[in-house]
Design a protein around this motif. Structure first.
Motif, PDB file in Angstrom:
ATOM      1  N   ALA A  44      14.004 -16.693 -69.694  1.00 48.51           N
ATOM      2  CA  ALA A  44      15.279 -16.677 -70.425  1.00 48.51           C
ATOM      3  C   ALA A  44      15.856 -15.265 -70.476  1.00 48.51           C
ATOM      4  CB  ALA A  44      15.071 -17.221 -71.835  1.00 48.51           C
ATOM      5  N   GLY A  45      15.011 -14.270 -70.720  1.00 43.69           N
ATOM      6  CA  GLY A  45      15.492 -12.890 -70.739  1.00 43.69           C
ATOM      7  C   GLY A  45      16.015 -12.434 -69.393  1.00 43.69           C
ATOM      8  N   LEU A  46      15.295 -12.785 -68.326  1.00 44.79           N
ATOM      9  CA  LEU A  46      15.725 -12.399 -66.981  1.00 44.79           C
ATOM     10  C   LEU A  46      17.038 -13.069 -66.601  1.00 44.79           C
ATOM     11  CD1 LEU A  46      12.289 -12.499 -65.131  1.00 44.79           C
ATOM     12  CD2 LEU A  46      13.692 -10.468 -65.558  1.00 44.79           C
ATOM     13  N   LEU A  47      17.165 -14.346 -66.936  1.00 51.82           N
ATOM     14  CA  LEU A  47      18.405 -15.055 -66.584  1.00 51.82           C
ATOM     15  C   LEU A  47      19.589 -14.543 -67.392  1.00 51.82           C
ATOM     16  CD1 LEU A  47      17.166 -18.720 -66.088  1.00 51.82           C
ATOM     17  CD2 LEU A  47      17.817 -17.050 -64.346  1.00 51.82           C
ATOM     18  N   SER A  48      19.355 -14.164 -68.631  1.00 52.65           N
ATOM     19  CA  SER A  48      20.456 -13.616 -69.420  1.00 52.65           C
ATOM     20  C   SER A  48      20.880 -12.251 -68.878  1.00 52.65           C
ATOM     21  CB  SER A  48      20.048 -13.554 -70.889  1.00 52.65           C
ATOM     22  OG  SER A  48      19.949 -12.283 -71.376  1.00 52.65           O
ATOM     23  N   GLU A  49      19.896 -11.454 -68.478  1.00 52.57           N
ATOM     24  CA  GLU A  49      20.210 -10.160 -67.866  1.00 52.57           C
ATOM     25  C   GLU A  49      20.910 -10.351 -66.522  1.00 52.57           C
ATOM     26  OE1 GLU A  49      17.928  -6.097 -66.376  1.00 52.57           O
ATOM     27  OE2 GLU A  49      16.826  -7.549 -67.607  1.00 52.57           O
ATOM     28  N   ALA A  50      20.469 -11.354 -65.762  1.00 52.43           N
ATOM     29  CA  ALA A  50      21.099 -11.631 -64.468  1.00 52.43           C
ATOM     30  C   ALA A  50      22.544 -12.072 -64.656  1.00 52.43           C
ATOM     31  CB  ALA A  50      20.316 -12.699 -63.716  1.00 52.43           C
ATOM     32  N   GLY A  51      22.793 -12.866 -65.689  1.00 49.99           N
ATOM     33  CA  GLY A  51      24.171 -13.289 -65.965  1.00 49.99           C
ATOM     34  C   GLY A  51      25.060 -12.129 -66.350  1.00 49.99           C
ATOM     35  N   ALA A  52      24.471 -11.146 -67.033  1.00 47.78           N
ATOM     36  CA  ALA A  52      25.256  -9.979 -67.465  1.00 47.78           C
ATOM     37  C   ALA A  52      25.638  -9.079 -66.292  1.00 47.78           C
ATOM     38  CB  ALA A  52      24.469  -9.181 -68.502  1.00 47.78           C
ATOM     39  N   VAL A  53      24.817  -9.020 -65.256  1.00 43.97           N
ATOM     40  CA  VAL A  53      25.107  -8.118 -64.131  1.00 43.97           C
ATOM     41  C   VAL A  53      25.618  -8.860 -62.896  1.00 43.97           C
ATOM     42  CG1 VAL A  53      23.427  -6.402 -64.883  1.00 43.97           C
ATOM     43  CG2 VAL A  53      22.732  -8.161 -63.256  1.00 43.97           C
ATOM     44  N   GLU A  55      28.545  -9.972 -61.916  1.00 42.42           N
ATOM     45  CA  GLU A  55      29.783  -9.473 -61.310  1.00 42.42           C
ATOM     46  C   GLU A  55      29.669  -8.004 -60.895  1.00 42.42           C
ATOM     47  OE1 GLU A  55      32.411 -11.409 -60.632  1.00 42.42           O
ATOM     48  OE2 GLU A  55      31.299 -13.104 -61.462  1.00 42.42           O
ATOM     49  N   THR A  56      28.922  -7.229 -61.660  1.00 39.01           N
ATOM     50  CA  THR A  56      28.892  -5.780 -61.409  1.00 39.01           C
ATOM     51  C   THR A  56      27.881  -5.375 -60.344  1.00 39.01           C
ATOM     52  OG1 THR A  56      27.318  -5.459 -63.220  1.00 39.01           O
ATOM     53  CG2 THR A  56      29.664  -5.243 -63.740  1.00 39.01           C
ATOM     54  N   ASP A  57      26.731  -6.093 -60.285  1.00 38.26           N
ATOM     55  CA  ASP A  57      25.671  -5.690 -59.352  1.00 38.26           C
ATOM     56  C   ASP A  57      25.013  -6.948 -58.759  1.00 38.26           C
ATOM     57  OD1 ASP A  57      23.752  -4.360 -57.935  1.00 38.26           O
ATOM     58  OD2 ASP A  57      22.783  -3.433 -59.676  1.00 38.26           O
ATOM     59  N   PRO A  58      25.627  -7.493 -57.687  1.00 37.91           N
ATOM     60  CA  PRO A  58      25.083  -8.726 -57.104  1.00 37.91           C
ATOM     61  C   PRO A  58      23.646  -8.578 -56.586  1.00 37.91           C
ATOM     62  CG  PRO A  58      27.255  -8.237 -56.184  1.00 37.91           C
ATOM     63  CD  PRO A  58      26.845  -7.075 -57.016  1.00 37.91           C
ATOM     64  N   GLY A  59      23.273  -7.407 -56.103  1.00 42.55           N
ATOM     65  CA  GLY A  59      21.903  -7.184 -55.622  1.00 42.55           C
ATOM     66  C   GLY A  59      20.896  -7.297 -56.759  1.00 42.55           C
ATOM     67  N   ARG A  60      21.218  -6.684 -57.869  1.00 44.16           N
ATOM     68  CA  ARG A  60      20.337  -6.757 -59.047  1.00 44.16           C
ATOM     69  C   ARG A  60      20.281  -8.197 -59.566  1.00 44.16           C
ATOM     70  NH1 ARG A  60      16.110  -5.276 -61.835  1.00 44.16           N
ATOM     71  NH2 ARG A  60      16.435  -5.138 -64.064  1.00 44.16           N
ATOM     72  N   HIS A  61      21.413  -8.898 -59.501  1.00 38.89           N
ATOM     73  CA  HIS A  61      21.455 -10.301 -59.946  1.00 38.89           C
ATOM     74  C   HIS A  61      20.491 -11.139 -59.112  1.00 38.89           C
ATOM     75  CE1 HIS A  61      23.033 -14.451 -59.717  1.00 38.89           C
ATOM     76  NE2 HIS A  61      23.145 -14.292 -61.028  1.00 38.89           N
TER      77      HIS A  61
END
Length: 122
Positions: A44-53, A55-61
């Motif tokens: 859940a934490g990883l997916l929430s962080e992925a949702g936050a980035v 648009e800004t960082d597709p590689g990190r997503h």
């Protein structure tokens, strides 16, 4: 001691051993459930962080979603282990109850014969 007494005592000992083993397996299943919960919280934490980035960082997503998938796989494997442990614990508990009932039956049959012998000798 009669043979039935030994058999009843043996069943009682087996019942106690199975009950102890069942308790241990229930504890292991509880620990596995805690591990599953930890994996799911991490996902859940990883997916929430992925949702936050997203648009800004597709590689990190992409990296975060791959890691979330990895932890989801860990949770699925642990869930299979938990189900197996939980089923085994209940089967051991049922075996303990069966052995306990068997020992009580053996002891009650032995006591009934003694009473019948005492009544017949008077």
């Amino acid at each position: 001691m009669e043979r039935k007494s030994w058999f009843g005592a043996g069943l009682l000992v087996v019942a106690l051993l199975l009950a102890g083993l069942s308790g241990f397996v229930f504890l292991r299943a509880s620990a596995t459930q805690e591990r599953i919960d930890g994996h799911l919280q991490k996902v859940a934490g990883l997916l929430s962080e992925a949702g936050a980035v997203k648009e800004t960082d597709p590689g990190r997503h992409d990296e975060l979603t791959r890691e979330a998938d990895r932890y989801t796989g860990f949770a699925e494997a642990d869930l299979e282990e938990h189900d197996s442990q939980y089923s085994s614990a209940w089967l051991l508990a049922a075996g303990a109850v069966g052995c306990l009932a068997g020992s009580f039956i053996v002891f009650s049959l032995r006591g009934g014969r003694r009473a019948a012998r005492a009544a017949g000798t008077r």
